[in-house]
Design an enzyme around this catalytic site. Structure first.
Site, PDB file in Angstrom:
ATOM      1  N   HIS A   1      33.613 105.531  63.328  1.00  0.00           N
ATOM      2  CA  HIS A   1      34.987 105.881  62.952  1.00  0.00           C
ATOM      3  C   HIS A   1      35.032 105.960  61.423  1.00  0.00           C
ATOM      4  O   HIS A   1      34.356 106.782  60.829  1.00  0.00           O
ATOM      5  CB  HIS A   1      35.936 104.826  63.533  1.00  0.00           C
ATOM      6  CG  HIS A   1      37.335 105.295  63.713  1.00  0.00           C
ATOM      7  ND1 HIS A   1      38.241 104.665  64.536  1.00  0.00           N
ATOM      8  CD2 HIS A   1      38.021 106.325  63.167  1.00  0.00           C
ATOM      9  CE1 HIS A   1      39.401 105.292  64.500  1.00  0.00           C
ATOM     10  NE2 HIS A   1      39.298 106.299  63.664  1.00  0.00           N
TER      11      HIS A   1
ATOM     12  N   GLU B   1      34.834 112.640  61.526  1.00  0.00           N
ATOM     13  CA  GLU B   1      36.078 111.899  61.324  1.00  0.00           C
ATOM     14  C   GLU B   1      36.239 111.358  59.918  1.00  0.00           C
ATOM     15  O   GLU B   1      37.329 111.337  59.363  1.00  0.00           O
ATOM     16  CB  GLU B   1      36.171 110.766  62.340  1.00  0.00           C
ATOM     17  CG  GLU B   1      37.600 110.323  62.665  1.00  0.00           C
ATOM     18  CD  GLU B   1      38.222 109.407  61.627  1.00  0.00           C
ATOM     19  OE1 GLU B   1      39.464 109.338  61.575  1.00  0.00           O
ATOM     20  OE2 GLU B   1      37.480 108.751  60.877  1.00  0.00           O
ATOM     21  N   ASP B   2      35.162 110.897  59.303  1.00  0.00           N
ATOM     22  CA  ASP B   2      35.290 110.361  57.952  1.00  0.00           C
ATOM     23  C   ASP B   2      34.112 110.815  57.095  1.00  0.00           C
ATOM     24  O   ASP B   2      33.003 111.037  57.607  1.00  0.00           O
ATOM     25  CB  ASP B   2      35.376 108.839  57.973  1.00  0.00           C
ATOM     26  CG  ASP B   2      36.070 108.277  56.736  1.00  0.00           C
ATOM     27  OD1 ASP B   2      36.592 109.076  55.928  1.00  0.00           O
ATOM     28  OD2 ASP B   2      36.106 107.042  56.569  1.00  0.00           O
TER      29      ASP B   2
ATOM     30  N   ASP C   1      46.170 110.889  57.878  1.00  0.00           N
ATOM     31  CA  ASP C   1      45.003 110.223  58.458  1.00  0.00           C
ATOM     32  C   ASP C   1      44.194 109.534  57.354  1.00  0.00           C
ATOM     33  O   ASP C   1      44.666 108.584  56.746  1.00  0.00           O
ATOM     34  CB  ASP C   1      44.167 111.237  59.244  1.00  0.00           C
ATOM     35  CG  ASP C   1      43.350 110.602  60.357  1.00  0.00           C
ATOM     36  OD1 ASP C   1      42.627 109.628  60.076  1.00  0.00           O
ATOM     37  OD2 ASP C   1      43.420 111.071  61.509  1.00  0.00           O
ATOM     38  N   ASN C   2      43.005 109.998  57.063  1.00  0.00           N
ATOM     39  CA  ASN C   2      42.163 109.324  56.072  1.00  0.00           C
ATOM     40  C   ASN C   2      42.501 109.738  54.645  1.00  0.00           C
ATOM     41  O   ASN C   2      42.957 110.855  54.398  1.00  0.00           O
ATOM     42  CB  ASN C   2      40.686 109.618  56.348  1.00  0.00           C
ATOM     43  CG  ASN C   2      40.196 108.914  57.591  1.00  0.00           C
ATOM     44  OD1 ASN C   2      40.679 107.848  57.945  1.00  0.00           O
ATOM     45  ND2 ASN C   2      39.228 109.507  58.271  1.00  0.00           N
TER      46      ASN C   2
ATOM     47  N   ILE D   1      34.239 105.107  57.479  1.00  0.00           N
ATOM     48  CA  ILE D   1      33.033 104.680  56.779  1.00  0.00           C
ATOM     49  C   ILE D   1      33.361 104.435  55.311  1.00  0.00           C
ATOM     50  O   ILE D   1      34.348 104.952  54.776  1.00  0.00           O
ATOM     51  CB  ILE D   1      31.887 105.708  56.883  1.00  0.00           C
ATOM     52  CG1 ILE D   1      32.289 107.055  56.255  1.00  0.00           C
ATOM     53  CG2 ILE D   1      31.478 105.905  58.335  1.00  0.00           C
ATOM     54  CD1 ILE D   1      31.175 108.081  56.231  1.00  0.00           C
TER      55      ILE D   1
ATOM     56  N   ASN E   1      40.362 100.907  62.272  1.00  0.00           N
ATOM     57  CA  ASN E   1      40.346 102.358  62.070  1.00  0.00           C
ATOM     58  C   ASN E   1      39.490 102.748  60.872  1.00  0.00           C
ATOM     59  O   ASN E   1      38.573 103.546  60.987  1.00  0.00           O
ATOM     60  CB  ASN E   1      41.779 102.869  61.889  1.00  0.00           C
ATOM     61  CG  ASN E   1      41.876 104.373  61.800  1.00  0.00           C
ATOM     62  OD1 ASN E   1      41.365 104.985  60.880  1.00  0.00           O
ATOM     63  ND2 ASN E   1      42.538 104.981  62.771  1.00  0.00           N
TER      64      ASN E   1
END
Length: 354
Positions: free
Chosen positions: A114, A53-54, A268-269, A116, A167
């Site tokens: 989630h 995810e990250d 998103d990120n 970082i 998040n």
């Protein structure tokens, strides 16, 4: 008379809900043709099968990757396995992902990582901050990175009433960070209602040992967050609004809006290219396929580069795009010396040479 008033109110409520449902459908049902875009020499990263995810990369080229996120409403390919933190050394000719051993008091069976962020202190010690969702709660875990042993030592768990539904996170000092809240509520039913009504109640929180406060609010769903190379500006992704907010950072850690960049895709990120200062955004080009997952028609992936973000006309280009045949549900892209890693919510991870 009373019945008439009640019926009028009921009709107004139903009309509002109907309008909000149509609005929600419009926000998440983006369906557009994805023009395949792929840099040279891309391949899936072995060992990363359950999300990535990250991703955050140290200046030395060591990349941390959070995996195994279980997020309400999203698919999970290994729902019974705890999350892990992986490491890749992008200085190697053929970098491989390795899971980091964790020591300390953390309950590793409940690790659900989630967003970082890394921080390097004055003596060059590296720390990794991890947004964690143990039992669907929200905490921030602080780890010390032992480079020689390639391991993490858990130091502390941070909790606060303002750190709910966290998040992502960007760390700017010892226990000093900004965090995004992607929902105002925490119960599943109220989160669904919030997504439909879209009250724009999500926010950015500043945390320090001395002060915790909301520093920006009014987002549809605040998601990824990062900071400019000079640390004067903070970039916030508003995922369902399909845009990036550029905020000026003040000495008291408050944020004020500067501009909004519309991207037309769910953002998103965010990361920043350390060589250029460009913003990289992991995006969801067809989000409805995330909510209603079908392996025969999977969600695609998209990575955008935003150049000259503070100018009147920022330049947006596509670094990577795929219809899901290779990579599903991209969330983040991070680069180091012309090498790019792309992560996903629940799927695999990709390595590319730029």
């Amino acid at each position: 008379m009373g019945k008439l008033v009640a019926l009028t109110l009921l009709g107004a409520c139903l009309a509002l809900i109907g309008e909000r449902l149509l609005n929600f459908r419009e926000r998440v049902s983006t369906t557009r043709e994805i023009k395949a875009t792929e840099p040279q020499n891309c391949h899936l990263i072995e060992g990363l099968e359950n999300g990535s995810e990250d991703i955050d990369i140290l200046p030395s080229g060591l990349a941390f990757i959070s995996t195994g996120l279980k997020y309400p409403g999203m698919p999970a390919f290994a729902p019974d396995k705890p999350g892990r933190i992986f490491l890749m050394d992008l200085n190697e000719q053929n970098p491989e992902a390795q899971a980091l051993e964790i020591s300390g008091g953390l309950d590793q069976e409940s690790l659900n990582p989630h967003g970082i962020s890394t921080f390097i202190d004055k003596d060059n010690t590296a720390y990794l901050y991890v947004v964690n969702h143990p039992n669907m709660d929200s905490t921030v875990e602080i780890f010390k990175f032992e480079e020689q042993q390639r391991s993490l030592i858990h130091l502390k768990t941070l909790k606060h009433e303002l750190l709910k539904s966290v998040n992502d996170i960007v760390v700017l000092g010892p226990e000093q960070f900004y965090a995004t809240r992607d929902h105002y509520f925490t119960s599943y039913f109220l989160v669904l209602l919030e997504m439909i009504l879209d009250p724009h109640w999500t926010s950015v929180v500043f945390y320090s040992p001395k002060e915790v406060k909301v520093v920006a609010q009014g987002f549809s769903s605040a998601n990824g967050i990062t900071v400019s190379l000079d640390q004067k500006f903070v970039y916030v992704a508003d995922v369902t609004a399909k845009n990036i907010h550029i905020m000026k950072k003040h000495d008291n850690w408050d944020l004020t809006p500067v501009k909004v960049i519309q991207l037309g895709t769910l953002v998103d990120n965010l990361t920043v290219d350390p060589a250029t200062g460009d913003i990289l955004a992991g995006c969801h080009p067809n989000p409805m396929k995330l909510l209603i997952y079908n392996p025969e028609d999977p969600p695609g992936s998209e990575v955008l580069r935003i150049q000259d973000s503070l100018s009147d006309k920022p330049r947006v280009s596509t670094l990577y795009a795929n219809n899901g045949s290779v990579l599903q549900g991209s969330t983040v892209a991070s680069v180091y010396h012309k090498r790019m890693l792309i992560g996903t919510i629940f799927h695999k991870a990709l390595y590319c040479d730029l």
